[in-house]
Motif scaffolding. Structure first.
Motif, PDB file in Angstrom:
ATOM      1  N   SER A 209       0.832  -1.201   0.000  1.00  0.00           N
ATOM      2  CA  SER A 209       0.000   0.000   0.000  1.00  0.00           C
ATOM      3  C   SER A 209       0.866   1.250   0.000  1.00  0.00           C
ATOM      4  N   ARG A 210       0.339   2.303  -0.568  1.00  0.00           N
ATOM      5  CA  ARG A 210       1.015   3.602  -0.589  1.00  0.00           C
ATOM      6  C   ARG A 210       1.248   4.097   0.846  1.00  0.00           C
ATOM      7  N   ARG A 211       0.252   3.850   1.720  1.00  0.00           N
ATOM      8  CA  ARG A 211       0.342   4.347   3.098  1.00  0.00           C
ATOM      9  C   ARG A 211       1.524   3.727   3.841  1.00  0.00           C
ATOM     10  N   GLU A 212       1.777   2.433   3.633  1.00  0.00           N
ATOM     11  CA  GLU A 212       2.904   1.801   4.313  1.00  0.00           C
ATOM     12  C   GLU A 212       4.230   2.392   3.855  1.00  0.00           C
ATOM     13  N   ILE A 213       4.355   2.640   2.558  1.00  0.00           N
ATOM     14  CA  ILE A 213       5.583   3.264   2.053  1.00  0.00           C
ATOM     15  C   ILE A 213       5.757   4.652   2.663  1.00  0.00           C
ATOM     16  N   LEU A 214       4.670   5.400   2.761  1.00  0.00           N
ATOM     17  CA  LEU A 214       4.752   6.741   3.344  1.00  0.00           C
ATOM     18  C   LEU A 214       5.058   6.684   4.836  1.00  0.00           C
ATOM     19  N   ALA A 215       4.582   5.656   5.530  1.00  0.00           N
ATOM     20  CA  ALA A 215       4.912   5.504   6.945  1.00  0.00           C
ATOM     21  C   ALA A 215       6.414   5.279   7.116  1.00  0.00           C
ATOM     22  N   ILE A 216       7.009   4.485   6.219  1.00  0.00           N
ATOM     23  CA  ILE A 216       8.459   4.270   6.266  1.00  0.00           C
ATOM     24  C   ILE A 216       9.194   5.577   5.977  1.00  0.00           C
ATOM     25  N   CYS A 217       8.702   6.338   5.019  1.00  0.00           N
ATOM     26  CA  CYS A 217       9.334   7.619   4.690  1.00  0.00           C
ATOM     27  C   CYS A 217       9.221   8.611   5.849  1.00  0.00           C
ATOM     28  N   ARG A 218       8.097   8.627   6.534  1.00  0.00           N
ATOM     29  CA  ARG A 218       7.962   9.487   7.726  1.00  0.00           C
ATOM     30  C   ARG A 218       9.005   9.104   8.771  1.00  0.00           C
ATOM     31  N   ALA A 219       9.195   7.793   8.948  1.00  0.00           N
ATOM     32  CA  ALA A 219      10.196   7.334   9.911  1.00  0.00           C
ATOM     33  C   ALA A 219      11.601   7.767   9.494  1.00  0.00           C
ATOM     34  N   MET A 220      11.888   7.715   8.206  1.00  0.00           N
ATOM     35  CA  MET A 220      13.196   8.166   7.715  1.00  0.00           C
ATOM     36  C   MET A 220      13.420   9.637   8.070  1.00  0.00           C
TER      37      MET A 220
ATOM     38  N   VAL B 187      12.735  -2.525  -5.425  1.00  0.00           N
ATOM     39  CA  VAL B 187      11.301  -2.754  -5.595  1.00  0.00           C
ATOM     40  C   VAL B 187      11.112  -3.982  -6.471  1.00  0.00           C
ATOM     41  N   ASP B 188      10.441  -4.993  -5.909  1.00  0.00           N
ATOM     42  CA  ASP B 188      10.174  -6.221  -6.649  1.00  0.00           C
ATOM     43  C   ASP B 188       8.728  -6.180  -7.127  1.00  0.00           C
ATOM     44  N   GLY B 189       8.504  -6.498  -8.380  1.00  0.00           N
ATOM     45  CA  GLY B 189       7.159  -6.465  -8.934  1.00  0.00           C
ATOM     46  C   GLY B 189       6.427  -7.778  -8.768  1.00  0.00           C
ATOM     47  N   ALA B 190       5.111  -7.723  -8.780  1.00  0.00           N
ATOM     48  CA  ALA B 190       4.301  -8.938  -8.664  1.00  0.00           C
ATOM     49  C   ALA B 190       4.561  -9.904  -9.807  1.00  0.00           C
TER      50      ALA B 190
ATOM     51  N   THR C 186       5.574  -1.499 -12.309  1.00  0.00           N
ATOM     52  CA  THR C 186       5.423  -0.110 -12.759  1.00  0.00           C
ATOM     53  C   THR C 186       4.848   0.770 -11.661  1.00  0.00           C
ATOM     54  N   GLU C 187       3.736   0.339 -11.078  1.00  0.00           N
ATOM     55  CA  GLU C 187       3.101   1.137 -10.018  1.00  0.00           C
ATOM     56  C   GLU C 187       3.952   1.163  -8.749  1.00  0.00           C
ATOM     57  N   GLY C 188       4.561   0.020  -8.408  1.00  0.00           N
ATOM     58  CA  GLY C 188       5.388  -0.021  -7.207  1.00  0.00           C
ATOM     59  C   GLY C 188       6.575   0.915  -7.282  1.00  0.00           C
ATOM     60  N   LEU C 189       7.251   0.927  -8.429  1.00  0.00           N
ATOM     61  CA  LEU C 189       8.384   1.843  -8.609  1.00  0.00           C
ATOM     62  C   LEU C 189       7.950   3.296  -8.493  1.00  0.00           C
ATOM     63  N   ALA C 190       6.850   3.638  -9.150  1.00  0.00           N
ATOM     64  CA  ALA C 190       6.387   5.028  -9.140  1.00  0.00           C
ATOM     65  C   ALA C 190       6.035   5.482  -7.726  1.00  0.00           C
ATOM     66  N   ILE C 191       5.430   4.604  -6.928  1.00  0.00           N
ATOM     67  CA  ILE C 191       5.063   4.971  -5.561  1.00  0.00           C
ATOM     68  C   ILE C 191       6.311   5.208  -4.712  1.00  0.00           C
ATOM     69  N   VAL C 192       7.274   4.280  -4.764  1.00  0.00           N
ATOM     70  CA  VAL C 192       8.484   4.446  -3.950  1.00  0.00           C
ATOM     71  C   VAL C 192       9.268   5.677  -4.385  1.00  0.00           C
ATOM     72  N   HIS C 193       9.425   5.854  -5.686  1.00  0.00           N
ATOM     73  CA  HIS C 193      10.144   7.022  -6.199  1.00  0.00           C
ATOM     74  C   HIS C 193       9.478   8.319  -5.748  1.00  0.00           C
ATOM     75  N   ASN C 194       8.169   8.431  -5.949  1.00  0.00           N
ATOM     76  CA  ASN C 194       7.476   9.675  -5.616  1.00  0.00           C
ATOM     77  C   ASN C 194       7.386   9.915  -4.115  1.00  0.00           C
ATOM     78  N   ALA C 195       7.272   8.855  -3.327  1.00  0.00           N
ATOM     79  CA  ALA C 195       7.263   9.031  -1.874  1.00  0.00           C
ATOM     80  C   ALA C 195       8.579   9.625  -1.400  1.00  0.00           C
ATOM     81  N   LEU C 196       9.690   9.121  -1.923  1.00  0.00           N
ATOM     82  CA  LEU C 196      11.002   9.667  -1.543  1.00  0.00           C
ATOM     83  C   LEU C 196      11.170  11.097  -2.042  1.00  0.00           C
TER      84      LEU C 196
END
Length: 504
Positions: free
Chosen positions: A288-299, A311-314, A334-344
């Motif tokens: 989920s996008r929220r979990e990635i953002l929670a990790i980024c908040r912690a960073m 990032v490993d794809g399905a 595709t979606e996983g990479l975009a989420i991690v990239h944009n969150a950072l």
């Protein structure tokens, strides 16, 4: 007369069989002399058999036998130019194409490398654009590991160990290693299955260990631990992993070393310390996008960042997983990479963290697409297996791999000739990176950092084409922290993210 004919046939068969056993180029023929030629006969009528071999990836585009043939040909050094035009339907929804330039650039003399190492890293590593993705000793044979690592050493790219620990076969040829630690902590495991800091530090100090990585999840089976059937757990593998011989090894589905985003980033920082300042990161399939953002908040709050995130794809592969997981769990790359990239990007940390992409990366075009989607470099597993001779018989879990790649049966594994196959690994990686550089040059780009989302287009209907600048939402640096308006899909996820829990 008939008897003489039968004797002649028998002699011919014996001669072919003897040749097959002694030759070193084809593992299949060494394990299946004479009858193995039937497989190559089927290859010779490939155009008529092509539809039989078609598979579909998660983007609806073909990952077909021609893609596998490209890998084989590059590995053998026989790849050439193809006659006629594309056989793809360019008006079919899902078709993708790059935006080339009327002023293409000359190819650089050397392929660029990616510096891995943020503020907390004192021993950065320069990663190649394409590397060997995570595949464990145990899942793969000793000969396959030797060929992959020697190929990596000869070609100057990295070899991810997978979660099965560092074996003697990972060390024999001195190829650069990314040591991956999974939930079983194999190779640095306490008697009760926990993480052993002293053993980790001792092995991470090895000269060829360039990076250390914590595996959170795997694209083909996110939410599940790894499985190594007991038939493959011989004495040698048991010693490398620190587990009982002959028993099926099932990794836990989650880690002991952290339970919150904050604990995760702290542990990554601790791994970097224990590794003597070498780059430390983690691998995951995005949920989920929220979990990635929670990790980024912690960073942000801890001021601790991983040096890399893979990032490993399905669409990634595995040797053993329920089909329900393979087909229906996990986010496509595709979606996983975009989420991690944009969150950072959104929290202002993108320059400190490099992103790797894994999951059906096989060709130069795959590399360029993943760089456009947000990655800095790529890893390949399945294609590297093809390079060492895998014929995708899908018997990895049975210990009866016909070409010696995914087996611990000494007789079957012996068929894989390391001298031949390591060169194939090197050639495949070199040719594929060269292809990626050719594509970028045709786009007017000399460095991957110049790639932009608008340079890749996708047909979304028979009458409409859109670029990835339009198809995905791209955040501005620091946008999540600015307090200003956010795109709808990011706003709620950001507001509900919490550095102290993964639970919504």
């Amino acid at each position: 007369m008939v008897r003489k004919g039968l004797v002649a046939v028998a002699a011919a068969v014996a001669a072919v069989g003897t040749y097959d056993v002694l030759q070193r180029r084809h593992s299949l023929l060494r394990n299946y002399p004479v009858v193995g030629h039937l497989r190559y006969l089927m290859e010779s009528i490939r155009p008529e058999m092509q539809q039989y071999f078609i598979e579909r990836d998660y983007d609806g585009m073909p990952y077909d036998r021609d893609t596998r043939s490209t890998v084989y040909e590059r590995a053998k050094g026989t790849a050439g130019e193809d006659p006629f035009g594309t056989e793809l339907d360019v008006y079919q929804p899902g078709y993708e194409f790059f935006v080339h330039s009327v002023t293409p650039r000359p190819l650089p003399e050397e392929a660029p490398r990616v510096r891995i190492g943020g503020p907390g890293c004192t021993r950065p590593y320069d990663m190649a654009l394409l590397n060997v993705s995570a595949m464990s000793f145990g899942s793969l044979s000793a000969q396959a590991i030797l060929a992959l690592n020697r190929g990596a050493a000869a070609g100057g790219f990295a070899h991810d160990t997978g979660e099965g620990g560092i074996s003697a076969y990972h060390l024999e040829h001195g190829g650069d290693l990314v040591w991956e630690i999974g939930t079983g902590y194999f190779g640095c495991r306490t008697p009760d299955g926990g993480f052993d800091e002293k053993e980790f530090a001792r092995k991470a100090a090895g000269e060829t260990v360039r990076c250390v990585s914590l595996k959170l999840s795997q694209g083909a089976k996110p939410g599940m631990g790894g499985v190594l059937p007991g038939a493959k757990v011989n004495a040698e593998i048991a010693a490398v992993r620190g587990v009982p011989e002959g028993e099926t090894v099932i990794s836990p589905s989650s880690h002991r070393v952290f339970s919150t985003p904050r604990e995760l980033v702290r542990f990554i920082g601790r791994m970097r310390e224990l590794a003597g300042g070498k780059p430390a990161g983690f691998k995951l399939c995005v949920g989920s996008r929220r979990e990635i953002l929670a990790i980024c908040r912690a960073m942000v709050e801890e001021d601790i960042t991983p040096d890399f995130i893979v990032v490993d794809g399905a669409e990634g592969g595995t040797g053993a997983a329920p089909m329900e997981f393979v087909d229906h769990v996990g986010m496509p790359l595709t979606e996983g990479l975009a989420i991690v990239h944009n969150a950072l990007v959104g929290v202002g940390l993108r320059e400190r963290v490099r992103i790797g992409a894994s999951g059906k990366v096989a060709t130069g075009s795959d590399i360029v697409k993943r760089l456009i989607h947000g990655a800095d470099y790529t890893n390949a597993a399945r294609a590297m297996m093809f390079a060492v001779g895998c014929i995708q018989s899908q018997r990895c879990h049975t210990n009866k791999c016909p070409v010696g790649v995914a087996t611990q049966d000494p007789r079957r594994a012996h068929a894989l000739d390391v001298e031949d196959k390591y060169e194939r690994v090197r050639r495949y990686q070199q040719a594929t990176v060269h292809s990626a550089m050719q594509i970028m040059a045709s786009m007017g780009v000399t460095d991957p950092g110049q790639l932009r989302p608008h340079m890749l287009r996708r047909r979304v209907s028979h009458h409409e084409v859109a670029s990835y600048a339009q198809l995905l939402t791209w955040l501005e640096p620091g946008q999540l922290l600015s307090g200003g308006p956010l795109p709808e899909e990011w706003e709620q996820a950001w507001e509900t993210s919490d550095p102290d829990t993964f639970i919504a």
